[in-house]
Structure formats: C-alpha cells, structure tokens
Design an enzyme around this catalytic site. Structure first.
Site, mmCIF file in Angstrom:
data_model
loop_
_atom_site.group_PDB
_atom_site.id
_atom_site.type_symbol
_atom_site.label_atom_id
_atom_site.label_comp_id
_atom_site.label_asym_id
_atom_site.label_seq_id
_atom_site.Cartn_x
_atom_site.Cartn_y
_atom_site.Cartn_z
ATOM 1 N N LYS A 1 0.813 -1.210 0.000
ATOM 2 C CA LYS A 1 0.000 0.000 0.000
ATOM 3 C C LYS A 1 0.856 1.275 0.000
ATOM 4 O O LYS A 1 2.050 1.234 0.287
ATOM 5 C CB LYS A 1 -0.958 -0.008 1.193
ATOM 6 C CG LYS A 1 -1.955 -1.174 1.182
ATOM 7 C CD LYS A 1 -2.749 -1.279 -0.110
ATOM 8 C CE LYS A 1 -4.063 -2.039 0.033
ATOM 9 N NZ LYS A 1 -3.942 -3.511 -0.041
HETATM 10 C C1 LIG Z 1 -5.257 -4.318 0.637
HETATM 11 C C2 LIG Z 1 -6.709 -4.152 0.578
HETATM 12 C C3 LIG Z 1 -7.550 -4.477 1.654
HETATM 13 C C4 LIG Z 1 -7.080 -5.254 2.853
HETATM 14 O O1 LIG Z 1 -5.996 -4.796 3.487
HETATM 15 P P1 LIG Z 1 -5.042 -5.756 4.383
HETATM 16 O O2 LIG Z 1 -4.324 -4.756 5.202
HETATM 17 O O3 LIG Z 1 -4.149 -6.488 3.433
HETATM 18 O O4 LIG Z 1 -5.906 -6.641 5.167
HETATM 19 C C5 LIG Z 1 -8.894 -4.171 1.574
HETATM 20 N N1 LIG Z 1 -9.410 -3.614 0.477
HETATM 21 C C6 LIG Z 1 -8.649 -3.320 -0.603
HETATM 22 C C7 LIG Z 1 -9.296 -2.673 -1.786
HETATM 23 C C8 LIG Z 1 -7.277 -3.592 -0.594
HETATM 24 O O5 LIG Z 1 -6.544 -3.331 -1.672
#
Ligand SMILES: *Cc1c(COP(=O)(O)O)cnc(C)c1O
Length: 400
Positions: A186
């Site tokens: 992210k």
């Molecule tokens: C990465 C992601 C999540 C979940 O995040 P995690 O921290 O990996 O649990 C939820 N929604 C979207 C659209 C994502 O890209």
C-alpha cells in the site's frame, strides 16, 4: 503503491522511541511508557490529515472493514453492495460479519457504477462499500446521493487510495466511515495495519470498543479504563511499533510518495499514448489522484494480450486485469464455488442451502471494461533508464 520504497531513517527513529521504553502495547503501562503513545498519536495525526474527527487504528485493512461493518450493526440477513473489481478482502469482511456481499458493475473509473448500484439495492441492503481502486476516486458523490435516498450508510474502502482527494476533500470522509490498509503493497505501510476514519463520535466509540474485546472505553475516551462491556467484541489492536512506522510514513505520504508517483505517472502516460486506440482510465480529479497506477483501455481483450506479450518480452509487462485472480469477480473461484472452511458452508451456505449464487457471467459491463484494461503500477523511484526502457517497449507494442 510503494510505501516500503521509502522506509528509512525517519521510521527507524520513531521505532527507537518505542524500543527505548520497552512498551510495545498501545494501552496501559502509563509509568513505563514515558509519554510515548505512538498508536494514539498516529490516529490523531491521521484523522487531522484527512480533515475528520476520529481515527481508529487496527491490525489490517481487512480488520478495518470488519470492525467498521460490526460497528455499523451489519450482520446475518443483511446485504452489502460492493463492486466487481476490488481486492477479495472487501467481501471477505462482509462474510466475516455473516452478511451477504452483492456486486455492482464498474465503469470507466474502474470503480462502482452508481447507476448499477441503484439497480442492486433491495429491502435487505444495509451498507454500500465503494472502493477507491488503484489510487483514484470512485464516483463517491453520486453514490452517497443514492445511498442517502435509501437511508443506507456508505463505508468507503480507501485501502488503495490513502492521501487521495476529490475536490480537495479526502477520500474516506464522504461516507459514514472510511477504511485504510497499510500492508506491504500500500501507498503507506506499517508492515501490517489498518485504520478507520469517521466524523461520528458514537460510531468511533463503538469501533474503539469492538476492536478491544468490547472493553468500555467511555470513562477514558480513546483509552481503556472501564470495567463493563456494552457488547461482545474481539481483538484487532495495533502495536506501538506499527504506530511509530505509521507516523513516519504519514509525514512522507504527500510530499514524497504521492508527489513522486504523480511525476512518474505523467511521464509514463506520455509514453503509453503511442498505443493505437488507447483510452486512459477516467480520473475524476487529477489533482486528487494518488497516482499509484496508470491504467488504460485498448479496443479488445485480444489486443491487450498482444500488446502485453511484447511488453513482457521487453521486461516491461503490464497487469492484465482481466486475468487477475486477486481483484476481478469472475476469477474468485472460491466465492463462486461457495467454498468456506466451516463444515456446513457458513456463511455462504446455511442449513444445507446456498444463500446466494454468484454467476461469473452476471456482470457484463465490468467484463467490457476490465478485460480491455492494462495497468502499470507506479513506483516512487523510477530511474530515467527504466522509463526509457518502458518507452521503447511501448513503441514496439504500438505496432502489435
Ligand atoms: C489491501 C486491501 C484491503 C485489505 O488490506 P489488508 O491490510 O491487506 O488486510 C482491503 N481492500 C482493498 C481494496 C485492498 O486493496
């Protein structure tokens, strides 16, 4: 989406503050922690950055979705409408609270089509989760207008668009609440971690308590201290070291990460313009784009494959979203099969009966966009050499 690329001295310094005290936990240890409250400070700064009142840190973006849904009172018998193009976590969280995910079409924004959303609303709809995918805005104003008309709360899954804005207003602040992820890919990362933001103090208190076993946080808002519980909760507490990293990453989000991605995106967009018939993804507000990806549509799925073959040969493969098993509805074979770990198939099957059948061919408009779409993820650090190599590859692919 590369917060990890800029992990450095600033993060190390914040972590050292925690290691010096040895207090790895966000609550209690008042005498030992020497005034260091990293998770709490991260929450306060994140809320202020987004221009909203409250933030609740949790262990992941998936946990953020689950805690938000739980605090909104969503559960069995409820339908939650999200979109056909998202990460699996969005609907996993819906299943976790026992509700049923329903999928709406996406449009040229690669996000929820408000017209299709309206068609998917039923008497059971209790929440709408638009996802601001690949760094850029969903048609959130239109979505909120429809949701308001039906009295349904909107939870914005902003996991992929931290720092994104629409008309200057932060994504995640349009609906009842917005969730973020700080996982390894992210835009800003804390290793693992997540956040929920809201302007609603009561909703925030419910999230705060739910994420900490239901402990009564009322006598000590944002902390602990109560002896009673209003409801059954669970544990999604963030660690102090994660909060420390989050503080350093948040400080870099706008000036370092997004600024560099924007510059790189502009250069790559110019290079990709050589592809015949190329149509760039619709971005509602270029200023508020976090520029994590450059996405474009070609005239057919077959053309995408031809182009990508040449790009791959030159070491510059794009993501072919139509073939992507992480983000695209017809590729979620486990959901379509109704495969869960529970013996009776809960929550997709109850008392031996499938509650909802997911037909892989049910969303033709999404297919028409996603299967013609190629995308490049933008790094923070893109060398001139690499950019030139991508430019050459795109020129070759233009003749495909
Ligand atoms: C990465 C992601 C999540 C979940 O995040 P995690 O921290 O990996 O649990 C939820 N929604 C979207 C659209 C994502 O890209």
């Amino acid at each position: 989406m590369p917060g990890f690329e800029v992990f450095g001295k600033e993060e190390e310094k914040e972590i050292q503050d925690v290691l010096k005290t040895g207090v790895l936990f966000r609550y209690e240890f008042a005498n030992e922690r020497q005034g260091v409250y990293k998770v709490r400070t991260f929450e306060e700064k994140f809320a202020a950055f987004c221009g909203t009142g409250f933030a609740q840190a949790v262990t992941s973006g998936t946990a953020a979705l689950k805690v938000a849904l739980a605090a909104l009172g969503i559960g069995p018998g409820d339908e939650v409408i999200t979109q056909s193009f998202t990460f699996v976590a969005t609907w996993e969280a819906v299943l976790e609270v026992g509700a049923t995910p329903v999928f709406a079409e996406v449009d040229a924004t690669m996000n929820m089509d408000p017209r299709d959303l309206e068609k998917k609303i039923t008497a059971k709809s209790r929440c709408i989760i638009p996802v601001h995918m690949l760094g850029a805005q969903a048609r959130i104003k239109e979505i909120i207008a429809i949701a308001d008309k039906h009295g349904i709360p909107v939870l914005e899954d902003t996991a992929q668009s931290a720092g994104g804005r629409l008309g200057g207003k932060h994504l995640g602040t349009f609906g009842a609440c917005g969730t973020f992820s700080f996982d390894s890919v992210k835009t800003m990362t804390t290793g693992e971690g997540g956040m929920i933001i809201t302007s609603d103090g009561d909703l925030w208190r419910a999230m705060s308590e739910y994420h900490d076993h239901g402990h009564d946080h009322a006598p000590n808002p944002g902390g602990r201290g109560g002896e009673k519980r209003r409801f059954v909760g669970s544990n999604y507490r963030m660690m102090e070291i994660q909060g420390a990293i989050g503080l350093a990453q948040l400080a870099k989000l706008d000036p370092v990460i997004i600024a560099a991605q924007k510059k790189n995106k502009a250069a790559l967009k110019e290079a990709a313009a050589v592809l015949p018939g190329v149509q760039f993804r619709e971005i509602l507000d270029e200023t508020g784009d976090t520029a994590t990806h450059l996405c474009f549509f070609l005239d057919s799925a077959e053309h995408c494959q031809r182009v990508n073959k040449i790009l791959a040969k030159a070491g510059c493969a794009a993501t072919c979203f139509g073939a992507n098993t992480w983000h695209y509805y017809p590729k979620w074979e486990h959901l379509i099969a109704g495969a869960t770990v529970s013996r009776d198939g809960w929550p997709l099957t109850t008392h031996g009966k499938r509650r909802y059948i997911y037909d892989p061919a049910a969303l033709p408009q999404s297919a028409a966009y996603i299967e013609r779409c190629l995308g490049f993820q933008l790094p923070v650090k893109l060398s001139d050499e690499r950019l030139a190599q991508m430019g050459e590859a795109l020129k070759k692919a233009a003749r495909a």
